[in-house]
Design a protein around this motif. Sequence first.
Motif, PDB file in Angstrom:
ATOM      1  N   LEU A  50      66.053  60.558  -3.057  1.00 56.32           N
ATOM      2  CA  LEU A  50      65.200  60.328  -1.874  1.00 56.32           C
ATOM      3  C   LEU A  50      66.035  60.321  -0.593  1.00 56.32           C
ATOM      4  N   TRP A  51      67.179  59.634  -0.626  1.00 56.17           N
ATOM      5  CA  TRP A  51      68.063  59.627   0.558  1.00 56.17           C
ATOM      6  C   TRP A  51      68.549  61.044   0.868  1.00 56.17           C
ATOM      7  N   ASP A  52      68.865  61.793  -0.207  1.00 55.78           N
ATOM      8  CA  ASP A  52      69.366  63.161  -0.019  1.00 55.78           C
ATOM      9  C   ASP A  52      68.300  64.019   0.669  1.00 55.78           C
ATOM     10  N   GLY A  53      67.061  63.910   0.178  1.00 57.52           N
ATOM     11  CA  GLY A  53      65.967  64.682   0.787  1.00 57.52           C
ATOM     12  C   GLY A  53      65.767  64.295   2.233  1.00 57.52           C
ATOM     13  N   LEU A  54      65.790  63.002   2.509  1.00 58.76           N
ATOM     14  CA  LEU A  54      65.578  62.530   3.889  1.00 58.76           C
ATOM     15  C   LEU A  54      66.694  63.037   4.809  1.00 58.76           C
ATOM     16  N   GLY A  55      67.930  62.906   4.343  1.00 58.06           N
ATOM     17  CA  GLY A  55      69.063  63.378   5.156  1.00 58.06           C
ATOM     18  C   GLY A  55      68.957  64.864   5.445  1.00 58.06           C
ATOM     19  N   LYS A  56      68.594  65.622   4.417  1.00 53.25           N
ATOM     20  CA  LYS A  56      68.483  67.087   4.607  1.00 53.25           C
ATOM     21  C   LYS A  56      67.377  67.409   5.602  1.00 53.25           C
ATOM     22  N   ARG A  57      66.252  66.725   5.495  1.00 54.73           N
ATOM     23  CA  ARG A  57      65.143  67.022   6.424  1.00 54.73           C
ATOM     24  C   ARG A  57      65.508  66.642   7.853  1.00 54.73           C
ATOM     25  N   LEU A  58      66.274  65.545   7.991  1.00 58.44           N
ATOM     26  CA  LEU A  58      66.664  65.117   9.346  1.00 58.44           C
ATOM     27  C   LEU A  58      67.877  65.889   9.866  1.00 58.44           C
ATOM     28  N   GLY A  59      68.546  66.615   8.962  1.00 60.73           N
ATOM     29  CA  GLY A  59      69.745  67.359   9.367  1.00 60.73           C
ATOM     30  C   GLY A  59      70.948  66.460   9.601  1.00 60.73           C
ATOM     31  N   VAL A  60      71.033  65.356   8.802  1.00 64.70           N
ATOM     32  CA  VAL A  60      72.188  64.443   8.937  1.00 64.70           C
ATOM     33  C   VAL A  60      72.728  64.080   7.549  1.00 64.70           C
ATOM     34  N   PRO A  61      74.015  63.709   7.466  1.00 68.03           N
ATOM     35  CA  PRO A  61      74.524  63.207   6.185  1.00 68.03           C
ATOM     36  C   PRO A  61      73.947  61.817   5.900  1.00 68.03           C
ATOM     37  N   VAL A  62      73.889  61.464   4.617  1.00 69.30           N
ATOM     38  CA  VAL A  62      73.341  60.155   4.248  1.00 69.30           C
ATOM     39  C   VAL A  62      74.146  59.021   4.894  1.00 69.30           C
ATOM     40  N   SER A  63      75.445  59.218   5.092  1.00 74.77           N
ATOM     41  CA  SER A  63      76.252  58.179   5.763  1.00 74.77           C
ATOM     42  C   SER A  63      75.638  57.797   7.111  1.00 74.77           C
ATOM     43  N   GLN A  64      75.015  58.773   7.784  1.00 79.31           N
ATOM     44  CA  GLN A  64      74.389  58.516   9.086  1.00 79.31           C
ATOM     45  C   GLN A  64      73.207  57.558   8.928  1.00 79.31           C
ATOM     46  N   LEU A  65      72.525  57.669   7.791  1.00 74.57           N
ATOM     47  CA  LEU A  65      71.366  56.800   7.542  1.00 74.57           C
ATOM     48  C   LEU A  65      71.819  55.363   7.256  1.00 74.57           C
ATOM     49  N   PHE A  66      73.109  55.201   6.944  1.00 73.89           N
ATOM     50  CA  PHE A  66      73.676  53.863   6.731  1.00 73.89           C
ATOM     51  C   PHE A  66      74.547  53.458   7.926  1.00 73.89           C
ATOM     52  N   GLY A  67      74.281  54.054   9.081  1.00 79.38           N
ATOM     53  CA  GLY A  67      74.956  53.613  10.310  1.00 79.38           C
ATOM     54  C   GLY A  67      76.114  54.474  10.750  1.00 79.38           C
ATOM     55  N   GLY A  68      76.508  55.450   9.908  1.00 74.75           N
ATOM     56  CA  GLY A  68      77.578  56.373  10.315  1.00 74.75           C
ATOM     57  C   GLY A  68      78.884  56.120   9.582  1.00 74.75           C
ATOM     58  N   ALA A  69      79.585  57.223   9.271  1.00 79.20           N
ATOM     59  CA  ALA A  69      80.861  57.130   8.541  1.00 79.20           C
ATOM     60  C   ALA A  69      81.957  56.599   9.461  1.00 79.20           C
ATOM     61  N   VAL A  70      82.791  55.719   8.923  1.00 74.98           N
ATOM     62  CA  VAL A  70      83.974  55.283   9.665  1.00 74.98           C
ATOM     63  C   VAL A  70      85.260  55.791   8.992  1.00 74.98           C
ATOM     64  N   HIS A  71      85.106  56.487   7.857  1.00 72.13           N
ATOM     65  CA  HIS A  71      86.262  57.114   7.186  1.00 72.13           C
ATOM     66  C   HIS A  71      85.903  58.553   6.822  1.00 72.13           C
ATOM     67  N   GLU A  72      86.854  59.453   6.962  1.00 69.80           N
ATOM     68  CA  GLU A  72      86.656  60.830   6.488  1.00 69.80           C
ATOM     69  C   GLU A  72      87.165  60.987   5.067  1.00 69.80           C
ATOM     70  N   LYS A  73      88.066  60.088   4.663  1.00 71.10           N
ATOM     71  CA  LYS A  73      88.632  60.139   3.307  1.00 71.10           C
ATOM     72  C   LYS A  73      88.979  58.723   2.866  1.00 71.10           C
ATOM     73  N   LEU A  74      89.053  58.547   1.557  1.00 71.93           N
ATOM     74  CA  LEU A  74      89.324  57.215   1.010  1.00 71.93           C
ATOM     75  C   LEU A  74      90.364  57.328  -0.098  1.00 71.93           C
ATOM     76  N   PRO A  75      91.221  56.320  -0.263  1.00 74.59           N
ATOM     77  CA  PRO A  75      92.192  56.351  -1.372  1.00 74.59           C
ATOM     78  C   PRO A  75      91.459  56.405  -2.704  1.00 74.59           C
ATOM     79  N   VAL A  76      92.007  57.183  -3.656  1.00 69.72           N
ATOM     80  CA  VAL A  76      91.309  57.354  -4.928  1.00 69.72           C
ATOM     81  C   VAL A  76      92.268  57.144  -6.108  1.00 69.72           C
ATOM     82  N   ALA A  77      91.875  56.231  -6.995  1.00 77.38           N
ATOM     83  CA  ALA A  77      92.668  55.944  -8.204  1.00 77.38           C
ATOM     84  C   ALA A  77      92.370  56.974  -9.289  1.00 77.38           C
ATOM     85  N   TRP A  78      93.241  57.021 -10.291  1.00 74.33           N
ATOM     86  CA  TRP A  78      93.028  57.807 -11.507  1.00 74.33           C
ATOM     87  C   TRP A  78      93.143  56.853 -12.680  1.00 74.33           C
ATOM     88  N   THR A  79      92.350  57.071 -13.713  1.00 77.39           N
ATOM     89  CA  THR A  79      92.433  56.221 -14.895  1.00 77.39           C
ATOM     90  C   THR A  79      93.315  56.864 -15.958  1.00 77.39           C
TER      91      THR A  79
END
Length: 382
Positions: free
Chosen positions: A114-143
């Motif tokens: 549902l969020w994906d559909g809404l974001g696509k219709r509005l022409g914004v990433p879902v992060s925008q629907l949660f107030g906007g991204a503050v990171h472009e990348k994040l540290p990522v672990a491996w198991t």
Amino acid sequence: MVNSVTKIDQIETMILDVPTIRGHVLSMATMRTQTAVLVKIRFADGSEGIGEGTTIGGLSYGAESPESIQSAIATYISPALLGRDGNDVNGAIQLIGRLVKGNRIAKAAVEIALWDGLGKRLGVPVSQLFGGAVHEKLPVAWTLASGNSDTDIAEAEEMIETRRHNIFKLKIGKRSVREDVAHVARIKKAVGDAASVRVDVNTAWSLQDARWGLKGLQDAGCELVEQPVQARYRKAMAELARGYEIAVMADEALNGPEDALAVVAGRAADVFAVKVAQSGGLKRASEVIAIGEAAGLGLYGGTMLETGLGTAAALQLFATVERLHWGTEFFGPLLLTDEILAEPIVYRDFCVETPKGNGIGATLDPDKIAFFRRDGGRTVKA
Ligand code: MUC
Ligand code: MG
């Protein structure tokens, strides 16, 4: 009044079985395949939203299986949503919450679509629907979970060398505590200061085991232990969090905001592993994050080893979080033999990048979906 243009017209669910690149040995199961449940929602204007609800090791990790996730969506959730306004995501969350108890992973899959559909219709990433991204990348672990210390060391060294990961989560709890501590100590010694070493016990220890385990792990230079004892043993978790310097992280104990509050009230963890699926969706995960933040706990982006689709959704939310003290483990697509997205998620310089594009920023590769999907997809139409 329902907006006829954005009405929910059709909800399709399918199960994919994708092999893993090697056996993934956890305390409760060895995975050779990851089974993902995907959801596709079609809206009246022709727009689409996609979501994922995936668990680990059949029914050995939690109360939902891939088959129960598909069944909950097709039989109970979809009929209630058909004909509703697709833009009313909060209304859908509230309605499903009233009609369906538990089944958080199934709810998450639908909510992401549902969020994906809404974001696509509005022409914004879902992060925008949660107030906007503050990171472009994040540290990522491996198991590291091959089941063999030498193989794990070689894997870790290669990851550091290629600058893909310098945070390692070791899956333990299958062998004796003494053997597990020796295994962790060997790996920490091999990687030294070049990497952070943490462990996940997936609830395998008794409190007595955990006392020995935490002492040994701490002495070996391991920084964090995830869910050493059963999810319901909050007092034991509190004793362990209080008794040792090593950080204690809650994972299986965190099924949504109510659990988050109980863990905080019982001082039963130093860190939250926040999983979108386990929380019941992006919104509920954001509430878990808010509770952790307000309590001054450390935060970590957890995974159910989702494909690129679920991983993209998680990235949209976690890109908006001010401080992720312990980074993320959003490496799910890298554990699979094949990529199911048209544009793979980018991993480099020890980080995972938030996908660009509208909605969750993921597009499925139709050939891969056709290849990996099980017979028996279910489509519910208005
Ligand atoms: C878990 O319990 O955290 C996450 C990473 C991984 O290797 O397994 C999962 C499950
Ligand atoms: Mg875990």
